[in-house]
Design a protein around this motif. Structure first.
Motif, mmCIF file in Angstrom:
data_model
loop_
_atom_site.group_PDB
_atom_site.id
_atom_site.type_symbol
_atom_site.label_atom_id
_atom_site.label_comp_id
_atom_site.label_asym_id
_atom_site.label_seq_id
_atom_site.Cartn_x
_atom_site.Cartn_y
_atom_site.Cartn_z
ATOM 1 N N LEU A 19 8.552 0.257 7.968
ATOM 2 C CA LEU A 19 7.157 0.041 8.350
ATOM 3 C C LEU A 19 6.304 1.273 8.092
ATOM 4 N N LEU A 20 6.852 2.446 8.352
ATOM 5 C CA LEU A 20 6.106 3.672 8.071
ATOM 6 C C LEU A 20 5.833 3.784 6.577
ATOM 7 N N ARG A 21 6.836 3.523 5.782
ATOM 8 C CA ARG A 21 6.675 3.570 4.326
ATOM 9 C C ARG A 21 5.643 2.550 3.863
ATOM 10 N N LEU A 22 5.693 1.351 4.424
ATOM 11 C CA LEU A 22 4.734 0.315 4.064
ATOM 12 C C LEU A 22 3.306 0.741 4.414
ATOM 13 N N CYS A 23 3.116 1.304 5.593
ATOM 14 C CA CYS A 23 1.780 1.750 6.013
ATOM 15 C C CYS A 23 1.271 2.887 5.136
ATOM 16 N N VAL A 24 2.147 3.823 4.799
ATOM 17 C CA VAL A 24 1.742 4.931 3.926
ATOM 18 C C VAL A 24 1.353 4.403 2.556
ATOM 19 N N HIS A 25 2.165 3.523 1.993
ATOM 20 C CA HIS A 25 1.852 2.963 0.671
ATOM 21 C C HIS A 25 0.559 2.165 0.705
ATOM 22 N N TRP A 26 0.376 1.377 1.742
ATOM 23 C CA TRP A 26 -0.833 0.573 1.887
ATOM 24 C C TRP A 26 -2.053 1.484 1.963
ATOM 25 N N SER A 27 -1.970 2.529 2.762
ATOM 26 C CA SER A 27 -3.094 3.469 2.905
ATOM 27 C C SER A 27 -3.381 4.188 1.590
ATOM 28 N N LEU A 28 -2.338 4.658 0.924
ATOM 29 C CA LEU A 28 -2.532 5.319 -0.375
ATOM 30 C C LEU A 28 -3.134 4.373 -1.407
ATOM 31 N N PHE A 29 -2.733 3.124 -1.374
ATOM 32 C CA PHE A 29 -3.284 2.126 -2.279
ATOM 33 C C PHE A 29 -4.794 1.976 -2.065
ATOM 34 N N ILE A 30 -5.212 1.872 -0.813
ATOM 35 C CA ILE A 30 -6.634 1.725 -0.505
ATOM 36 C C ILE A 30 -7.405 2.969 -0.922
ATOM 37 N N VAL A 31 -6.907 4.148 -0.572
ATOM 38 C CA VAL A 31 -7.582 5.406 -0.922
ATOM 39 C C VAL A 31 -7.668 5.566 -2.438
ATOM 40 N N ALA A 32 -6.576 5.267 -3.143
ATOM 41 C CA ALA A 32 -6.585 5.384 -4.608
ATOM 42 C C ALA A 32 -7.609 4.440 -5.223
ATOM 43 N N ASN A 33 -7.715 3.232 -4.699
ATOM 44 C CA ASN A 33 -8.701 2.290 -5.225
ATOM 45 C C ASN A 33 -10.128 2.729 -4.951
ATOM 46 N N PHE A 35 -11.175 5.857 -4.629
ATOM 47 C CA PHE A 35 -11.464 6.967 -5.553
ATOM 48 C C PHE A 35 -11.587 6.484 -6.996
ATOM 49 N N ALA A 36 -10.768 5.540 -7.390
ATOM 50 C CA ALA A 36 -10.871 5.006 -8.751
ATOM 51 C C ALA A 36 -12.231 4.351 -8.951
ATOM 52 N N MET A 37 -12.682 3.572 -7.986
ATOM 53 C CA MET A 37 -13.989 2.923 -8.083
ATOM 54 C C MET A 37 -15.115 3.957 -8.055
ATOM 55 N N LEU A 38 -14.950 4.967 -7.230
ATOM 56 C CA LEU A 38 -15.966 6.019 -7.141
ATOM 57 C C LEU A 38 -16.110 6.749 -8.477
ATOM 58 N N PHE A 39 -15.007 7.137 -9.051
ATOM 59 C CA PHE A 39 -15.073 7.857 -10.325
ATOM 60 C C PHE A 39 -15.511 6.948 -11.474
ATOM 61 N N TRP A 40 -15.093 5.698 -11.435
ATOM 62 C CA TRP A 40 -15.549 4.757 -12.465
ATOM 63 C C TRP A 40 -17.066 4.611 -12.408
ATOM 64 N N ALA A 41 -17.571 4.389 -11.199
ATOM 65 C CA ALA A 41 -19.022 4.237 -11.046
ATOM 66 C C ALA A 41 -19.743 5.527 -11.420
ATOM 67 N N GLY A 42 -19.185 6.665 -11.009
ATOM 68 C CA GLY A 42 -19.842 7.953 -11.257
ATOM 69 C C GLY A 42 -19.837 8.380 -12.708
#
Length: 144
Positions: A19-33, A35-42
């Motif tokens: 569960l800890l691994r799942l939460c970390v991966h889920w959080s990293l997935f959201i943060v990465a998306n 930032f990806a959207m931010l840099f794409w837009a920018g």
């Protein structure tokens, strides 16, 4: 009749790690998306705008994704607990039977529930103990 799983969280060490691994991966997935959207837009859509304007545009696009991800996270976590019970539960049962046997109690056949993983483990363990107890004494067993 199949036995129902009443307790889903049976092996704290294994299931907590999962569960800890799942939460970390889920959080990293959201943060990465985000930032990806931010840099794409920018850099691609509005390179002439300020970063505040870019962040505002990004947030408008990311907000529904972030909201749905947050709402769905408990569903995915609950599903992971249920799935992990299908492999953690059998191991807990095997450990319990082995501990009882080591404490001098009679061997009880190991049965896994419908849908559990590793059913061949129960079959092999039952065959090994049935053969061992029927054919010969266990080395180091009863010394009285």
């Amino acid at each position: 009749m199949t036995k129902r799983r009443l307790q889903k969280y049976v092996d704290t060490e294994v299931q907590s790690s999962l569960l800890l691994r799942l939460c970390v991966h889920w959080s990293l997935f959201i943060v990465a998306n985000v930032f990806a959207m931010l840099f794409w837009a920018g850099f691609m859509e509005t390179p002439w705008e300020s970063w505040d304007a870019t962040w505002s545009l990004t947030w408008q696009r990311v907000a529904p994704f972030a909201l749905m991800s947050t709402v769905l996270a408990p569903v995915f976590i609950w599903d992971a607990v249920k799935l992990s019970n299908r492999f953690a539960g059998p191991v807990v049962r095997v450990r319990r039977v082995l501990a009882e046997y080591a404490d001098g109690r009679d061997f009880k056949a190991v049965e896994f529930r419908e849908g559990d993983f590793w059913k061949p483990l129960a079959t092999d363990l039952n065959r090994a103990f049935t053969r061992k107890t029927a054919s010969e004494p266990i080395p180091g067993g009863d010394k009285s």
